[in-house]
Design an enzyme around this catalytic site. Structure first.
Site, PDB file in Angstrom:
ATOM      1  N   ASN A  10     -65.741  14.218  12.822  1.00  0.00           N
ATOM      2  CA  ASN A  10     -65.233  13.363  13.856  1.00  0.00           C
ATOM      3  C   ASN A  10     -64.329  13.197  14.654  1.00  0.00           C
ATOM      4  O   ASN A  10     -64.106  13.915  14.462  1.00  0.00           O
ATOM      5  CB  ASN A  10     -64.231  12.146  12.719  1.00  0.00           C
ATOM      6  CG  ASN A  10     -64.111  11.143  13.340  1.00  0.00           C
ATOM      7  OD1 ASN A  10     -64.019  11.067  14.438  1.00  0.00           O
ATOM      8  ND2 ASN A  10     -63.261  10.192  12.794  1.00  0.00           N
ATOM      9  N   LYS A  12     -63.365  11.706  17.632  1.00  0.00           N
ATOM     10  CA  LYS A  12     -62.136  10.719  18.237  1.00  0.00           C
ATOM     11  C   LYS A  12     -62.431  10.819  19.040  1.00  0.00           C
ATOM     12  O   LYS A  12     -63.667  10.583  19.645  1.00  0.00           O
ATOM     13  CB  LYS A  12     -61.507  11.416  17.803  1.00  0.00           C
ATOM     14  CG  LYS A  12     -61.455  11.707  15.387  1.00  0.00           C
ATOM     15  CD  LYS A  12     -59.712  11.516  15.361  1.00  0.00           C
ATOM     16  CE  LYS A  12     -59.705  11.601  13.285  1.00  0.00           C
ATOM     17  NZ  LYS A  12     -58.402  12.021  13.150  1.00  0.00           N
ATOM     18  N   HIS A  95     -61.769   4.428   8.758  1.00  0.00           N
ATOM     19  CA  HIS A  95     -60.775   5.473   9.386  1.00  0.00           C
ATOM     20  C   HIS A  95     -59.411   4.359   9.721  1.00  0.00           C
ATOM     21  O   HIS A  95     -59.430   3.380   9.537  1.00  0.00           O
ATOM     22  CB  HIS A  95     -61.648   5.960  10.558  1.00  0.00           C
ATOM     23  CG  HIS A  95     -60.592   7.141  10.217  1.00  0.00           C
ATOM     24  ND1 HIS A  95     -59.430   7.313  10.939  1.00  0.00           N
ATOM     25  CD2 HIS A  95     -60.902   8.223  10.651  1.00  0.00           C
ATOM     26  CE1 HIS A  95     -59.334   8.859  11.255  1.00  0.00           C
ATOM     27  NE2 HIS A  95     -60.230   9.067  11.051  1.00  0.00           N
ATOM     28  N   GLU A  97     -57.432   4.930  11.122  1.00  0.00           N
ATOM     29  CA  GLU A  97     -57.472   4.898  12.563  1.00  0.00           C
ATOM     30  C   GLU A  97     -57.145   3.927  12.985  1.00  0.00           C
ATOM     31  O   GLU A  97     -56.531   2.694  14.134  1.00  0.00           O
ATOM     32  CB  GLU A  97     -57.511   5.723  13.592  1.00  0.00           C
ATOM     33  CG  GLU A  97     -56.586   7.408  13.292  1.00  0.00           C
ATOM     34  CD  GLU A  97     -57.888   8.555  13.802  1.00  0.00           C
ATOM     35  OE1 GLU A  97     -58.274   8.210  14.286  1.00  0.00           O
ATOM     36  OE2 GLU A  97     -56.971   9.394  13.078  1.00  0.00           O
ATOM     37  N   GLU A 167     -59.809   9.308   2.369  1.00  0.00           N
ATOM     38  CA  GLU A 167     -59.017  10.734   3.431  1.00  0.00           C
ATOM     39  C   GLU A 167     -57.454   9.336   3.476  1.00  0.00           C
ATOM     40  O   GLU A 167     -56.838   8.564   4.356  1.00  0.00           O
ATOM     41  CB  GLU A 167     -59.276   9.347   5.069  1.00  0.00           C
ATOM     42  CG  GLU A 167     -60.817  10.139   4.916  1.00  0.00           C
ATOM     43  CD  GLU A 167     -60.863  10.481   6.621  1.00  0.00           C
ATOM     44  OE1 GLU A 167     -61.146  11.612   6.858  1.00  0.00           O
ATOM     45  OE2 GLU A 167     -60.353   9.813   7.182  1.00  0.00           O
ATOM     46  N   GLY A 173     -54.718  14.898  10.070  1.00  0.00           N
ATOM     47  CA  GLY A 173     -53.791  15.218  11.789  1.00  0.00           C
ATOM     48  C   GLY A 173     -52.558  15.649  11.221  1.00  0.00           C
ATOM     49  O   GLY A 173     -51.845  15.843  12.213  1.00  0.00           O
ATOM     50  N   SER A 213     -56.690  17.239   7.443  1.00  0.00           N
ATOM     51  CA  SER A 213     -56.445  18.293   7.560  1.00  0.00           C
ATOM     52  C   SER A 213     -56.925  19.580   6.920  1.00  0.00           C
ATOM     53  O   SER A 213     -56.662  20.292   6.206  1.00  0.00           O
ATOM     54  CB  SER A 213     -54.869  18.832   6.859  1.00  0.00           C
ATOM     55  OG  SER A 213     -53.996  17.334   8.236  1.00  0.00           O
TER      56      SER A 213
HETATM   57  P1  PGA Z   1     -57.806  15.509  10.670  1.00  0.00           P
HETATM   58  O1  PGA Z   1     -58.462  14.368  10.722  1.00  0.00           O
HETATM   59  O2  PGA Z   1     -59.093  17.118   9.760  1.00  0.00           O
HETATM   60  O3  PGA Z   1     -57.575  15.494  11.928  1.00  0.00           O
HETATM   61  O4  PGA Z   1     -56.221  15.080   9.536  1.00  0.00           O
HETATM   62  C1  PGA Z   1     -59.453  13.797   9.621  1.00  0.00           C
HETATM   63  C2  PGA Z   1     -60.136  12.610   9.751  1.00  0.00           C
HETATM   64  O5  PGA Z   1     -59.736  11.860  10.664  1.00  0.00           O
HETATM   65  O6  PGA Z   1     -61.374  11.646   9.318  1.00  0.00           O
END
Ligand code: PGA
Length: 250
Positions: A10, A12, A95, A97, A167, A173, A213
């Site tokens: 992803n 983003k 997601h 976010e 997730e 992140g 992560s």
């Molecule tokens: P990350 O994000 O690997 O940067 O933790 C995962 C995601 O949001 O799908």
């Protein structure tokens, strides 16, 4: 039933058009005959060009979101038919976010899942608890209400290859991944819920990715768990060597 593993990236809100095409090319060329599904989700702006770059490769293409109407006066939005015409076969939905910054709810995630299925896209539905919810022992309740809300009204044969991603918000992140055991437990809970809500076939056949992560160094430990069918990768998918390193760890 053996479920085919998947590693999904992803991207983003990262990468210009040129950078996206370059990264997609590096991923496609770096894959030898990988026996798993590999997918990338660039920005909507780069979807078509990345799709063209990936033509003839094994890498699948996803949008990061869609609106639920097919077309119309919805400034700033893209729909299932539009992203499909741009070459995407999958779409990420719900997601955290989107939930945190853009008002996504169980209900709107459900509308997007239905629109994806109607438009011939495979939804990758994300669910996960915040740190506060985990600390209050609410993880299972949160997962259950996110799943129930987003899949409301669907029957087993409507699911169109639905993929789920667990997730935990506290792991996205942050550099703090869920332990392999925490991930496996949450995935097992989700699978049991799929059995209760749909049937055994859906429970056994639905791929559940872990996201939060994931890096080359921790991928093998997470992905070797019996209930973990792959990874949804954010930060580490922005670098071809890291993303390929995760794929090799599967
Ligand atoms: P990350 O994000 O690997 O940067 O933790 C995962 C995601 O949001 O799908």
């Amino acid at each position: 039933m053996t479920r085919r593993k998947m590693v999904a990236g992803n991207w983003k809100m990262h990468k210009t058009l040129a950078e996206s095409v370059d990264l997609a090319g590096r991923v496609a060329e770096g894959l030898k005959d990988a026996d798993l599904d590999v997918l990338v989700a660039p920005t909507a702006l780069a979807l078509a060009a990345v799709g063209t770059r990936l033509a003839g490769s094994m890498v699948l293409l996803a949008a990061q979101n869609i609106f639920w109407e097919e077309q119309g006066a919805y400034t700033g939005e893209v729909s299932a038919p539009l992203v499909r015409a741009a070459g995407a076969s999958h779409v990420i939905i719900g997601h955290s976010e989107r939930r945190q910054y853009f008002g996504e709810s169980e209900k709107t995630a459900g509308l997007r899942v239905a629109a994806a299925l109607a438009g011939g896209l495979v939804p990758i539905l994300c669910v996960g608890e915040t740190l506060a919810e985990r600390q209050k022992d609410q993880t299972q309740g949160v997962l259950e209400s996110q799943l129930a809300g987003a899949l409301a009204g669907l029957a087993a044969n409507d699911l169109g290859g639905l993929i789920l991603a667990y997730e935990p918000v506290w792991a996205i992140g942050t550099g703090v991944n869920a332990s392999a055991q925490q991930a496996n437990e949450a995935h097992a809970f989700i699978r049991a819920w799929l059995d209760y809500r749909f049937d055994k076939e859906v429970a056994n056949g639905t791929r559940i990715l872990y996201g939060g992560s994931v890096k080359p160094a921790n991928a093998a430990g997470l992905l070797n768990q019996s209930e973990v069918d792959g990874a949804l990768v954010g930060g580490a998918s922005l670098n071809a060597a890291d993303f390929l390193g995760i794929i090799q760890a599967v």
